[in-house]
Design a protein around this motif. Structure first.
Motif, PDB file in Angstrom:
ATOM      1  N   ASN A   1     -11.133   1.289  -7.431  1.00 22.95           N
ATOM      2  CA  ASN A   1     -10.787   1.784  -6.103  1.00 22.95           C
ATOM      3  C   ASN A   1      -9.344   1.439  -5.783  1.00 22.95           C
ATOM      4  OD1 ASN A   1     -13.290   2.801  -5.478  1.00 22.95           O
ATOM      5  ND2 ASN A   1     -14.021   0.832  -4.737  1.00 22.95           N
ATOM      6  N   VAL A   2      -8.624   2.400  -5.257  1.00 23.24           N
ATOM      7  CA  VAL A   2      -7.248   2.149  -4.853  1.00 23.24           C
ATOM      8  C   VAL A   2      -7.167   2.290  -3.332  1.00 23.24           C
ATOM      9  CG1 VAL A   2      -4.846   2.851  -5.117  1.00 23.24           C
ATOM     10  CG2 VAL A   2      -6.436   3.102  -7.033  1.00 23.24           C
ATOM     11  N   ALA A   3      -6.758   1.226  -2.676  1.00 21.79           N
ATOM     12  CA  ALA A   3      -6.625   1.242  -1.215  1.00 21.79           C
ATOM     13  C   ALA A   3      -5.215   1.737  -0.875  1.00 21.79           C
ATOM     14  CB  ALA A   3      -6.854  -0.153  -0.657  1.00 21.79           C
ATOM     15  N   THR A   4      -5.144   2.914  -0.306  1.00 24.28           N
ATOM     16  CA  THR A   4      -3.827   3.541  -0.117  1.00 24.28           C
ATOM     17  C   THR A   4      -2.912   2.749   0.804  1.00 24.28           C
ATOM     18  OG1 THR A   4      -4.700   4.889   1.659  1.00 24.28           O
ATOM     19  CG2 THR A   4      -4.714   5.851  -0.531  1.00 24.28           C
ATOM     20  N   THR A   5      -3.474   2.173   1.868  1.00 24.14           N
ATOM     21  CA  THR A   5      -2.599   1.469   2.810  1.00 24.14           C
ATOM     22  C   THR A   5      -2.013   0.217   2.168  1.00 24.14           C
ATOM     23  OG1 THR A   5      -4.627   0.550   3.683  1.00 24.14           O
ATOM     24  CG2 THR A   5      -3.585   2.259   4.971  1.00 24.14           C
ATOM     25  N   GLU A   6      -2.779  -0.384   1.264  1.00 20.55           N
ATOM     26  CA  GLU A   6      -2.288  -1.562   0.583  1.00 20.55           C
ATOM     27  C   GLU A   6      -1.104  -1.183  -0.313  1.00 20.55           C
ATOM     28  OE1 GLU A   6      -5.614  -3.688  -0.865  1.00 20.55           O
ATOM     29  OE2 GLU A   6      -4.375  -5.104  -1.961  1.00 20.55           O
ATOM     30  N   VAL A   7      -1.273  -0.074  -1.032  1.00 17.82           N
ATOM     31  CA  VAL A   7      -0.186   0.374  -1.910  1.00 17.82           C
ATOM     32  C   VAL A   7       1.045   0.730  -1.071  1.00 17.82           C
ATOM     33  CG1 VAL A   7       0.520   2.090  -3.609  1.00 17.82           C
ATOM     34  CG2 VAL A   7      -1.813   1.203  -3.649  1.00 17.82           C
ATOM     35  N   SER A   8       0.825   1.381   0.046  1.00 20.43           N
ATOM     36  CA  SER A   8       2.008   1.768   0.825  1.00 20.43           C
ATOM     37  C   SER A   8       2.693   0.544   1.437  1.00 20.43           C
ATOM     38  CB  SER A   8       1.690   2.857   1.851  1.00 20.43           C
ATOM     39  OG  SER A   8       0.994   2.356   2.914  1.00 20.43           O
ATOM     40  N   ASP A   9       1.914  -0.461   1.793  1.00 17.37           N
ATOM     41  CA  ASP A   9       2.541  -1.702   2.270  1.00 17.37           C
ATOM     42  C   ASP A   9       3.431  -2.316   1.196  1.00 17.37           C
ATOM     43  OD1 ASP A   9       1.509  -1.599   4.742  1.00 17.37           O
ATOM     44  OD2 ASP A   9      -0.076  -3.075   4.431  1.00 17.37           O
ATOM     45  N   ILE A  10       2.934  -2.325  -0.026  1.00 22.14           N
ATOM     46  CA  ILE A  10       3.702  -2.918  -1.126  1.00 22.14           C
ATOM     47  C   ILE A  10       4.973  -2.109  -1.373  1.00 22.14           C
ATOM     48  CG2 ILE A  10       3.648  -3.409  -3.613  1.00 22.14           C
ATOM     49  CD1 ILE A  10       1.331  -4.980  -2.924  1.00 22.14           C
ATOM     50  N   LEU A  11       4.842  -0.792  -1.342  1.00 21.17           N
ATOM     51  CA  LEU A  11       6.016   0.052  -1.589  1.00 21.17           C
ATOM     52  C   LEU A  11       7.107  -0.190  -0.552  1.00 21.17           C
ATOM     53  CD1 LEU A  11       4.509   3.527  -2.569  1.00 21.17           C
ATOM     54  CD2 LEU A  11       5.770   1.965  -4.040  1.00 21.17           C
ATOM     55  N   THR A  12       6.691  -0.338   0.706  1.00 18.86           N
ATOM     56  CA  THR A  12       7.714  -0.454   1.746  1.00 18.86           C
ATOM     57  C   THR A  12       8.381  -1.828   1.776  1.00 18.86           C
ATOM     58  OG1 THR A  12       5.946  -0.854   3.314  1.00 18.86           O
ATOM     59  CG2 THR A  12       6.886   1.339   3.310  1.00 18.86           C
TER      60      THR A  12
ATOM     61  N   VAL B 243       5.526  -2.327 -10.770  1.00 14.51           N
ATOM     62  CA  VAL B 243       4.873  -2.943 -11.916  1.00 14.51           C
ATOM     63  C   VAL B 243       4.602  -4.424 -11.660  1.00 14.51           C
ATOM     64  CG1 VAL B 243       5.211  -3.587 -14.338  1.00 14.51           C
ATOM     65  CG2 VAL B 243       5.693  -1.261 -13.570  1.00 14.51           C
ATOM     66  N   SER B 244       5.495  -5.074 -10.942  1.00 13.84           N
ATOM     67  CA  SER B 244       5.249  -6.498 -10.711  1.00 13.84           C
ATOM     68  C   SER B 244       4.236  -6.747  -9.601  1.00 13.84           C
ATOM     69  CB  SER B 244       6.564  -7.232 -10.434  1.00 13.84           C
ATOM     70  OG  SER B 244       7.102  -6.761  -9.239  1.00 13.84           O
ATOM     71  N   CYS B 245       4.034  -5.780  -8.716  1.00 14.37           N
ATOM     72  CA  CYS B 245       3.129  -6.026  -7.577  1.00 14.37           C
ATOM     73  C   CYS B 245       1.755  -5.378  -7.694  1.00 14.37           C
ATOM     74  CB  CYS B 245       3.750  -5.526  -6.281  1.00 14.37           C
ATOM     75  SG  CYS B 245       5.231  -6.394  -5.829  1.00 14.37           S
ATOM     76  N   LEU B 246       1.628  -4.333  -8.506  1.00  9.50           N
ATOM     77  CA  LEU B 246       0.370  -3.581  -8.487  1.00  9.50           C
ATOM     78  C   LEU B 246      -0.259  -3.483  -9.870  1.00  9.50           C
ATOM     79  CD1 LEU B 246       1.476  -0.545  -6.261  1.00  9.50           C
ATOM     80  CD2 LEU B 246      -0.233  -2.252  -5.630  1.00  9.50           C
ATOM     81  N   PRO B 247      -1.586  -3.518  -9.924  1.00 10.60           N
ATOM     82  CA  PRO B 247      -2.257  -3.277 -11.203  1.00 10.60           C
ATOM     83  C   PRO B 247      -1.999  -1.825 -11.651  1.00 10.60           C
ATOM     84  CG  PRO B 247      -3.852  -3.320  -9.402  1.00 10.60           C
ATOM     85  CD  PRO B 247      -2.533  -3.720  -8.820  1.00 10.60           C
ATOM     86  N   SER B 248      -2.097  -1.559 -12.941  1.00 13.25           N
ATOM     87  CA  SER B 248      -1.655  -0.255 -13.438  1.00 13.25           C
ATOM     88  C   SER B 248      -2.367   0.918 -12.764  1.00 13.25           C
ATOM     89  CB  SER B 248      -1.793  -0.181 -14.949  1.00 13.25           C
ATOM     90  OG  SER B 248      -3.161  -0.279 -15.272  1.00 13.25           O
TER      91      SER B 248
END
Ligand SMILES: *[C@@H]1O[C@H](CO)[C@@H](O)[C@H](O)[C@H]1NC(C)=O
Ligand SMILES: *[C@@H]1O[C@H](CO)[C@@H](O)[C@H](O)[C@H]1NC(C)=O
Length: 638
Positions: free
Chosen positions: A509-520, A565-570
């Protein structure tokens, strides 16, 4: 062991006190209080202190509910007005209104409306207005007349506006002057339905739209007799608040008097007092702004600094200018604040408390780091839901903790969820499967007399969709919160994602808001809207992010690659990036995804620059038509 048990009990009691504040009935309170009395005999000083605060609070609530004639939020406002008429209640732009002045203004509106031919006492009235003091005056006026109020989102137009208006069977529409054109768009339908349309302006040249400000100016400011609202009970609808899902038109959640009465406690139980200055910049047509912010301050008697809308660049200047002590947030607000350019005076303010929901652990840490020692009180509750949590210990990232008493009174659990099919996983007997500790699951809460679900106005289908049958036993009935949560080994509860905001890729499962937080958090990106797109020949959806860049920065594919790559699993790394000049958001900054998902990642269809994550180049590189076709034909595997 006995120490451990005592500790658990203490913890449970403190939290039970606070959590139940979110919803409960008198009976339970009485029994809790007596139960606490016995426990408190053996307790340490610290606990007694908390306990005493709790006791005072419970006693207050008990008295409030027992009062005759019935005691409502409006009565609390009138009490506050009587107690300190000259205290400032609302500050807006360069205007300031005391409690007494607010009371008089709302009397004028109520008297004007009451003598208007198009209005009958108790009629439902729809309010179509942005954040401004008149919004609050009008709500108070309608409360004085015993009318439920539909809080329309002032950003909606045409079909959506009519739909929302019709949901609650309103007889009158009161609109702000600047929304005249939006009203004109739907005017023929309103006239056909015999709706009275009042515009908050001194004159109106459109037939069918009557000016109302002039009548308000002329009206008396005498108080409205209590008899005008004698038909109101705890179960009467107080406001209709519209909630939007990921698809379809908004739904009107019925918020009754009992519910807003309970909301009085949200700020006071968090230690907000009358000398506090509360910064309200969220839309008043939503629960956060209206119920938590406005209704909450009525209880505490604090001052509201009202803003037309949230602005990250003005936020701290406003806080300094008005000596703001309490701020309110939703997750997106905190993210915007943390992403704004750093300033030397970031820690120079008087804010001591932030109350809200949806802040993520990374942002939470960043926020404290940057803006100093502000107490964050994260809670979880939804407009229509029947379960709530409060993280009163400040555990970073958590929304609260599982407590024995709370869970006994309001049975809730996490069940396994299939994000692909968008439904809970069921076993051979057709029952849901509870998630294990540490595993994400859908939060469901049993519908009971103590934890009712009032549903959506005029929308049985949507109401039924939030009901979940046969969860743990055949025939039982739960409220489906639509939120995925996780409970850790210490029983802290963490919000994971909205169901619609999760997609599945490579079985994860990929939580989109989590990914967007990391990106920003990455240096060059300002905003990121993350979603999953389908790729022919692949199960699930692969991550894609629509991003905007910070001012005067270039897209740096290598930097973003290294960060991701350093913050998120592949499986969670966005494979595609779409660069946009703006990210479309709703009134509460929820990002619009549906259209983006549909458009996918075809460079032939999309004008915006597209990039693809390239592990060989260790960078995001331009997505050419050639690469695209290689993916579509299956010659490049993702
Ligand atoms: C507030 O400022 C506006 C213009 O900036 C002015 O027209 C208005 O009279 C001012 N209101 C008050 C109450 O001072
Ligand atoms: C804010 O506080 C300062 C110092 O405590 C005071 O001088 C100032 O007048 C206050 N401002 C407002 C708007 O209350």
């Amino acid at each position: 062991t006995s120490a451990a048990v005592t500790h658990l009990l203490q913890d449970s009691m403190c939290c039970a006190f606070r959590c139940i504040i979110l919803r409960t009935l008198v009976v339970i309170r009485v029994c809790l209080i007596s139960c606490c009395l016995t426990i408190s005999m053996k307790q340490s000083g610290k606990f007694c202190l908390t306990f005493d605060k709790g006791k005072v609070f419970w006693a207050r609530e008990l008295i409030m509910r027992r009062r005759r004639p019935l005691f409502f939020v409006l009565d609390r406002f009138l009490e506050q007005t009587e107690a300190h008429p000259d205290n400032t209640f609302i500050v807006f732009e360069n205007e300031s209104y005391t409690y007494a002045c607010t009371d008089k203004r709302s009397n004028k509106i109520a008297n004007a409306l009451q003598s208007h031919a198009g209005y009958k006492g108790g009629d439902t009235v729809a309010l179509f207005m942005g954040n401004e003091p008149t919004f609050l005056f009008t709500w108070l006026a309608l409360a004085k007349l015993g009318s439920p109020v539909a809080l329309l989102n002032h950003n909606i137009r045409t079909k959506s506006l009519l739909h929302c208006f019709n949901c609650c069977k309103a007889k009158v529409l009161i609109a702000a002057a600047e929304l005249k054109e939006a009203v004109e768009d739907v005017l023929p339908s309103l006239i056909e339905q015999g709706v009275t349309v009042l515009l908050m302006s001194k004159n109106s040249d459109t037939p069918g739209i009557q000016s109302f400000s002039d009548e308000v100016e002329k009206a008396s400011d005498d108080p409205i007799p209590r008899s005008f609202r004698s038909h109101i009970t705890f179960k009467s609808p107080a406001v209709y608040i519209y909630t939007s899902g990921t698809t379809g038109l908004p739904k009107a959640a019925v918020v009754n008097q009992n519910r807003i009465l309970t909301a009085l406690a949200v700020l006071s139980s968090n230690g907000v007092v009358s000398s506090d200055v509360f910064y309200l910049n969220l839309p008043l047509y939503h629960t956060a702004g209206f119920v938590v912010g406005f209704i909450g301050t009525i209880e505490t008697g604090s001052t509201i600094i009202l803003k037309r809308k949230f602005s990250a660049s003005q936020f701290w200047d406003d806080c300094r200018k008005h000596n703001v002590t309490v701020i309110q947030y939703i997750g997106e607000v905190m993210r915007y604040l943390c992403c704004a350019p750093k300033k030397d005076n970031d820690k120079d303010h008087k804010v001591r408390l932030a109350i809200g929901n949806g802040i993520r652990a990374e942002i939470w840490k960043e926020f404290l780091n940057r803006f100093g020692n502000i107490q964050i009180r994260e809670f979880y509750a939804s407009t229509e839901g029947n379960v709530g949590f409060l993280n009163y210990v400040g555990k970073i990232g958590a929304i609260g903790r599982v407590h024995f008493f709370h869970q006994k009174l309001f049975p809730y659990t996490l069940v396994k969820y299939d994000t692909e099919r968008d439904e809970p996983v069921r076993d051979a007997n057709g029952l849901c499967i509870e998630s294990r500790k540490g595993e994400p699951g859908l939060l469901v809460s049993k519908i009971t007399n103590l934890a009712p679900f009032s549903g959506y106005a005029q929308n049985e289908e949507q109401t039924e969709r939030k009901r979940l049958h046969n969860v743990l036993k055949k025939g039982d009935l739960y409220f489906n919160t639509g939120d995925l949560m996780r409970i850790d080994k210490d029983n802290f509860i963490y919000f994971q994602d909205r169901v619609g905001d999760t997609f599945r890729w490579k079985g994860e499962n990929v939580a989109t808001t989590e990914v967007s937080d990391i990106l920003t958090i990455c240096d060059c990106l300002k905003e990121a809207n993350v979603y999953g797109v389908q790729v022919p020949g692949h199960e699930g959806r692969i991550g894609m992010a629509a991003v905007t860049l910070k001012k005067e920065v270039q897209f740096d594919g290598r930097k973003i690659y290294n960060h991701v790559v350093s913050c998120l699993p592949s499986y969670a790394r966005p494979r595609f990036i779409r660069m946009q000049s703006t990210v479309e958001v709703t009134g509460t900054f929820k990002q619009m995804k549906v259209k983006l998902v549909e458009m996918g990642f075809d460079p032939g269809r999309i004008q915006d620059p597209l990039y693809i994550l390239d592990d060989n180049a260790k960078s995001y590189v331009p997505l050419t038509a050639q690469i695209y076709h290689a993916i579509i034909s299956g010659s490049t595997k993702l």
